[in-house]
Design an enzyme around this catalytic site. Structure first.
Site, PDB file in Angstrom:
ATOM      1  N   HIS A  57       0.940  -1.240   0.165  1.00 37.17           N
ATOM      2  CA  HIS A  57      -0.052  -0.114  -0.077  1.00 37.17           C
ATOM      3  C   HIS A  57       0.715   1.286  -0.056  1.00 37.17           C
ATOM      4  O   HIS A  57       0.255   2.363  -0.273  1.00 37.17           O
ATOM      5  CB  HIS A  57      -0.942  -0.056   1.220  1.00 37.17           C
ATOM      6  CG  HIS A  57      -0.353   0.280   2.317  1.00 37.17           C
ATOM      7  ND1 HIS A  57       0.487  -0.594   3.110  1.00 37.17           N
ATOM      8  CD2 HIS A  57      -0.403   1.441   3.479  1.00 37.17           C
ATOM      9  CE1 HIS A  57       1.092   0.107   4.252  1.00 37.17           C
ATOM     10  NE2 HIS A  57       0.577   1.297   4.263  1.00 37.17           N
ATOM     11  N   HIS A  81       1.852   7.038  -0.246  1.00 37.79           N
ATOM     12  CA  HIS A  81       1.004   5.979   0.685  1.00 37.79           C
ATOM     13  C   HIS A  81      -0.451   6.183   0.121  1.00 37.79           C
ATOM     14  O   HIS A  81      -1.078   7.106   0.062  1.00 37.79           O
ATOM     15  CB  HIS A  81       0.965   6.615   2.067  1.00 37.79           C
ATOM     16  CG  HIS A  81       0.089   5.945   2.977  1.00 37.79           C
ATOM     17  ND1 HIS A  81      -1.057   5.623   3.063  1.00 37.79           N
ATOM     18  CD2 HIS A  81       0.821   5.157   4.155  1.00 37.79           C
ATOM     19  CE1 HIS A  81      -1.530   4.772   4.040  1.00 37.79           C
ATOM     20  NE2 HIS A  81      -0.254   4.314   4.652  1.00 37.79           N
TER      21      HIS A  81
END
Length: 166
Positions: free
Chosen positions: A70, A85
């Site tokens: 992620h 992110h």
């Protein structure tokens, strides 16, 4: 003679980061997560993505791909440490819907595909799809200028110009 040769070997001190995703630009202060909005990780920008592709914002080296895929960390040629992110609270997805196209140590060019993700799944399972891109070693940055855009295309629009401290 040697002075010119060594000058050519030095890292560049200025760099431009391009958009790592296509979508709408969101000011970091507006990200609905205090870790990013209060710049605890560093200064930068965020994007509300319209597709599930993250590309490298700079020429550099992959320093980390989180095991849940992620997030990714990149060290630029000038030495900036950049964290991308994908979404908020996406670590809880445990990698579901994320596919890494790079690994630690890979050399990348601006625009290279880093991570592909299922945008609809992130919309369904995460707190938000807004994706921050922050410079985590801000103490080494002399100057950081954000280039204002509303909508950006991954790998094309310039977002941040920075100058490293000498």
């Amino acid at each position: 003679m040697f002075k010119k040769w060594f000058a050519k070997m030095r890292k560049p001190s200025e760099e431009t980061l391009v958009a790592p995703l296509s979508g709408q630009v969101v000011q970091l202060e507006e990200v609905p997560d205090p870790t990013f909005s209060q710049k605890m990780m560093g200064d930068g920008i965020a994007i509300q993505p319209v597709e599930g592709k993250v590309v490298s914002p700079v020429d550099g080296e992959i320093v980390q791909v989180f095991h849940t895929k992620h997030a990714v960390g990149i060290r630029s040629g000038a030495g900036a440490e950049i964290l991308i992110h994908i979404g908020l609270e996406t670590v809880q997805m445990q990698g579901e819907g994320f596919e890494a196209h790079v690994k630690q140590g890979d050399k990348v060019k601006a625009g290279d595909l880093l991570i592909a993700f299922d945008l609809d799944l992130v919309k369904e399972k995460a707190a938000s799809t807004v994706t921050p891109m922050v410079i985590t070693n801000g103490d080494q940055i002399e100057n950081l200028d954000k280039i204002h855009h509303n909508d950006v295309t991954a790998g094309q629009h310039e977002l941040i110009k920075l100058k490293m401290k000498e």
